[in-house]
Write a protein that holds these residues in place. Structure first.
Motif, PDB file in Angstrom:
ATOM      1  N   ILE A   7       0.841  -1.202   0.000  1.00 13.93           N
ATOM      2  CA  ILE A   7       0.000   0.000   0.000  1.00 13.93           C
ATOM      3  C   ILE A   7       0.874   1.249   0.000  1.00 13.93           C
ATOM      4  N   GLN A   8       1.845   1.287   0.900  1.00 19.64           N
ATOM      5  CA  GLN A   8       2.671   2.488   1.027  1.00 19.64           C
ATOM      6  C   GLN A   8       3.538   2.732  -0.205  1.00 19.64           C
ATOM      7  N   LEU A   9       4.148   1.665  -0.725  1.00 16.11           N
ATOM      8  CA  LEU A   9       5.018   1.857  -1.882  1.00 16.11           C
ATOM      9  C   LEU A   9       4.217   2.235  -3.125  1.00 16.11           C
ATOM     10  N   ALA A  10       3.089   1.564  -3.342  1.00 14.22           N
ATOM     11  CA  ALA A  10       2.263   1.905  -4.506  1.00 14.22           C
ATOM     12  C   ALA A  10       1.795   3.353  -4.420  1.00 14.22           C
ATOM     13  N   LYS A  11       1.381   3.770  -3.240  1.00 18.97           N
ATOM     14  CA  LYS A  11       0.931   5.148  -3.059  1.00 18.97           C
ATOM     15  C   LYS A  11       2.085   6.131  -3.273  1.00 18.97           C
ATOM     16  N   ALA A  12       3.268   5.790  -2.737  1.00 20.29           N
ATOM     17  CA  ALA A  12       4.422   6.681  -2.868  1.00 20.29           C
ATOM     18  C   ALA A  12       4.837   6.878  -4.318  1.00 20.29           C
ATOM     19  N   PHE A  13       4.582   5.852  -5.157  1.00 18.85           N
ATOM     20  CA  PHE A  13       4.947   5.958  -6.565  1.00 18.85           C
ATOM     21  C   PHE A  13       3.766   6.320  -7.452  1.00 18.85           C
ATOM     22  N   GLY A  14       2.712   6.853  -6.838  1.00 17.46           N
ATOM     23  CA  GLY A  14       1.672   7.504  -7.603  1.00 17.46           C
ATOM     24  C   GLY A  14       0.524   6.649  -8.087  1.00 17.46           C
ATOM     25  N   ALA A  15       0.327   5.446  -7.534  1.00 15.17           N
ATOM     26  CA  ALA A  15      -0.791   4.604  -7.937  1.00 15.17           C
ATOM     27  C   ALA A  15      -2.039   4.932  -7.125  1.00 15.17           C
ATOM     28  N   VAL A  16      -3.185   4.524  -7.653  1.00 23.21           N
ATOM     29  CA  VAL A  16      -4.449   4.559  -6.914  1.00 23.21           C
ATOM     30  C   VAL A  16      -4.605   3.184  -6.265  1.00 23.21           C
ATOM     31  N   VAL A  17      -4.715   3.153  -4.937  1.00 25.56           N
ATOM     32  CA  VAL A  17      -4.573   1.895  -4.201  1.00 25.56           C
ATOM     33  C   VAL A  17      -5.908   1.362  -3.706  1.00 25.56           C
ATOM     34  N   PHE A  18      -6.176   0.106  -4.066  1.00 20.46           N
ATOM     35  CA  PHE A  18      -7.311  -0.662  -3.566  1.00 20.46           C
ATOM     36  C   PHE A  18      -6.751  -1.771  -2.668  1.00 20.46           C
ATOM     37  N   THR A  19      -7.498  -2.131  -1.622  1.00 22.71           N
ATOM     38  CA  THR A  19      -7.073  -3.268  -0.809  1.00 22.71           C
ATOM     39  C   THR A  19      -8.278  -3.943  -0.171  1.00 22.71           C
ATOM     40  N   THR A  20      -8.097  -5.203   0.205  1.00 24.65           N
ATOM     41  CA  THR A  20      -9.146  -5.949   0.893  1.00 24.65           C
ATOM     42  C   THR A  20      -8.729  -6.201   2.330  1.00 24.65           C
ATOM     43  N   VAL A  21      -9.709  -6.149   3.232  1.00 24.47           N
ATOM     44  CA  VAL A  21      -9.492  -6.418   4.658  1.00 24.47           C
ATOM     45  C   VAL A  21     -10.706  -7.160   5.188  1.00 24.47           C
ATOM     46  N   ALA A  28      -9.712  -1.905   8.282  1.00 25.89           N
ATOM     47  CA  ALA A  28     -10.017  -0.886   7.270  1.00 25.89           C
ATOM     48  C   ALA A  28      -9.474   0.475   7.700  1.00 25.89           C
ATOM     49  N   ASP A  29      -9.657   0.822   8.969  1.00 25.96           N
ATOM     50  CA  ASP A  29      -9.127   2.094   9.474  1.00 25.96           C
ATOM     51  C   ASP A  29      -7.611   2.140   9.358  1.00 25.96           C
ATOM     52  N   ALA A  30      -6.970   1.005   9.658  1.00 19.97           N
ATOM     53  CA  ALA A  30      -5.504   0.957   9.629  1.00 19.97           C
ATOM     54  C   ALA A  30      -4.969   1.200   8.222  1.00 19.97           C
ATOM     55  N   VAL A  31      -5.572   0.575   7.215  1.00 14.40           N
ATOM     56  CA  VAL A  31      -5.037   0.737   5.849  1.00 14.40           C
ATOM     57  C   VAL A  31      -5.376   2.101   5.268  1.00 14.40           C
ATOM     58  N   ARG A  32      -6.489   2.684   5.689  1.00 13.01           N
ATOM     59  CA  ARG A  32      -6.780   4.054   5.241  1.00 13.01           C
ATOM     60  C   ARG A  32      -5.704   5.011   5.735  1.00 13.01           C
ATOM     61  N   LYS A  33      -5.232   4.810   6.957  1.00  6.67           N
ATOM     62  CA  LYS A  33      -4.179   5.668   7.501  1.00  6.67           C
ATOM     63  C   LYS A  33      -2.874   5.519   6.726  1.00  6.67           C
ATOM     64  N   LEU A  34      -2.696   4.363   6.087  1.00 11.90           N
ATOM     65  CA  LEU A  34      -1.497   4.135   5.286  1.00 11.90           C
ATOM     66  C   LEU A  34      -1.607   4.731   3.886  1.00 11.90           C
ATOM     67  N   GLY A  35      -2.817   5.171   3.519  1.00 13.69           N
ATOM     68  CA  GLY A  35      -2.988   5.810   2.220  1.00 13.69           C
ATOM     69  C   GLY A  35      -3.848   5.071   1.224  1.00 13.69           C
ATOM     70  N   ALA A  36      -4.442   3.930   1.633  1.00 12.97           N
ATOM     71  CA  ALA A  36      -5.311   3.207   0.699  1.00 12.97           C
ATOM     72  C   ALA A  36      -6.479   4.088   0.283  1.00 12.97           C
ATOM     73  N   ASP A  37      -6.733   4.149  -1.018  1.00 15.73           N
ATOM     74  CA  ASP A  37      -7.809   4.994  -1.539  1.00 15.73           C
ATOM     75  C   ASP A  37      -9.170   4.306  -1.457  1.00 15.73           C
ATOM     76  N   HIS A  38      -9.202   3.000  -1.666  1.00 12.33           N
ATOM     77  CA  HIS A  38     -10.454   2.242  -1.674  1.00 12.33           C
ATOM     78  C   HIS A  38     -10.255   0.963  -0.870  1.00 12.33           C
ATOM     79  N   VAL A  39     -11.044   0.800   0.183  1.00  5.85           N
ATOM     80  CA  VAL A  39     -10.907  -0.338   1.084  1.00  5.85           C
ATOM     81  C   VAL A  39     -12.165  -1.191   1.005  1.00  5.85           C
ATOM     82  N   ILE A  40     -11.997  -2.469   0.746  1.00  2.00           N
ATOM     83  CA  ILE A  40     -13.119  -3.382   0.558  1.00  2.00           C
ATOM     84  C   ILE A  40     -13.091  -4.448   1.649  1.00  2.00           C
ATOM     85  N   ASN A  41     -14.166  -4.536   2.422  1.00  2.00           N
ATOM     86  CA  ASN A  41     -14.287  -5.592   3.435  1.00  2.00           C
ATOM     87  C   ASN A  41     -14.802  -6.848   2.740  1.00  2.00           C
TER      88      ASN A  41
END
Length: 334
Positions: free
Chosen positions: A164-178, A184-197
């Motif tokens: 999440i952090q590296l993709a965001k740092a290099f300019g990607a739009v980041v999706f992740t599953t939790v 979900a709160d934790a990955v949003r703080k890391l910069g995830a743009d879209h979080v899917i439970n």
């Protein structure tokens, strides 16, 4: 090797099985080869491959230590004859082919990196396995570019928090599953743009809705099983998927027509058996392109918990509970 003990404390796998097979014992000190350094280990990361090795499902490569442990941080105490970069007393973090669950660990010098400024030994021990893995798969193999959409499954794992952090740092739009709102709160703080439970909705349907049916460009997956075809549904035309583990088993009866129609690339890799030269090249890329981000505070290892070396079994239980957010690290008294 002067002024060093003949033996060291290590945690070995007494037999394949549950966490309690991890037992402390005394081992002779490793002797570095000409291209290797010997590290007095202050901290060692815990990773899924360690769990698989403990269960008898992931044997070490030929010539590697039978002890688990693929990443360490500590102090250089001996250098092989051909080592030029490091000197006794240097503080390093390193990717190891095995042997990290011990007071001393030898590694090829090219797989070691200086500890980034501002990080503790414990934090530094959480870097190599996940950062080497994410870099080679997401950026080298799949070529994630600025502005592309990126999906990583298991966003709160060590791999997930790093990706999440590296993709965001290099300019990607980041999706992740939790699997929970806490995660979900934790990955949003890391910069995830879209979080899917994934417990509440099918991730491929959410990706379709969020992207207006276009899908994501790159997917990093360690789940396998039915996620294989579901990833194909979530991928964009010309999308790239990289498989780094199959925690949910092997996929069966997949519909390859979707792969063909979308012109997808589904690749995969394992890191541990790769050559020393291959891993050295990753280390060089990380030092040039990622270490400055860590030292600037833009990327950091996410820490879940620490355990003393003799409580390695408890560290494995923590990992297998899947309740962790970030990295689990063993500490060694020095």
């Amino acid at each position: 090797m002067q002024n060093l003990p003949e033996n060291m404390t290590a945690v070995a796998i007494s037999e394949p099985g549950e966490p309690d097979v991890l037992q402390a014992e005394q081992r002779p000190l490793p002797v570095p080869e000409p291209h290797e350094i010997l590290i007095r280990v202050h901290a060692a990361g815990v990773n899924r491959p360690d769990v698989l090795q403990r269960k008898g499902a992931y044997p070490p490569p030929k010539g590697a230590s039978d002890l688990p442990g693929l990443e360490v941080a500590g102090e250089v105490v001996s250098c092989g004859a051909d080592v030029q970069r490091y000197r006794i007393g240097d503080q390093v973090t390193a990717l190891a082919p095995g042997g990290g669950y011990a007071a001393y660990c030898k590694v090829p010098a090219g797989h070691a990196l200086p500890i980034p400024a501002g990080l503790s030994m414990v934090e530094a021990a959480a870097l190599p396995e996940t950062f080497f893995t994410v870099w080679t798969n997401v950026f080298d193999r799949c070529g994630l570019g600025t502005g592309e959409r990126f999906l990583v499954h298991g966003g709160t794992s060590g791999i997930g928090t790093t990706a999440i952090q590296l993709a965001k740092a290099f300019g990607a739009v980041v999706f992740t599953t939790v699997g929970s709102e806490e995660k979900a709160d934790a990955v949003r703080k890391l910069g995830a743009d879209h979080v899917i439970n994934y417990r509440e909705t099918a991730f491929e349907k959410s990706v379709h809705e969020i992207t207006g049916g276009e899908g994501v460009d790159v997917i990093l997956d360690m789940v396998g099983g039915d996620y294989v075809e579901r990833n194909w549904k979530a991928a964009a035309v010309e999308g790239r998927i990289c498989q780094i583990a199959t925690l949910n088993g092997i996929a069966e009866n997949v519909n390859f027509s979707r792969l063909m129609v979308k012109r997808l690339t589904h690749t995969g890799s394992t890191l541990r058996p790769r050559s020393d030269a291959f891993k050295t090249a990753i280390a060089e890329n990380l030092e040039a392109r990622v270490w400055p981000l860590i030292e600037a505070g833009k990327v950091k290892p996410v820490m879940d918990s620490t355990f003393p070396l003799d409580q390695a079994a408890e560290a494995h239980r923590r990992m297998e509970s899947s309740g962790h957010i970030g990295k689990i690290v063993l500490t060694i008294d020095v």
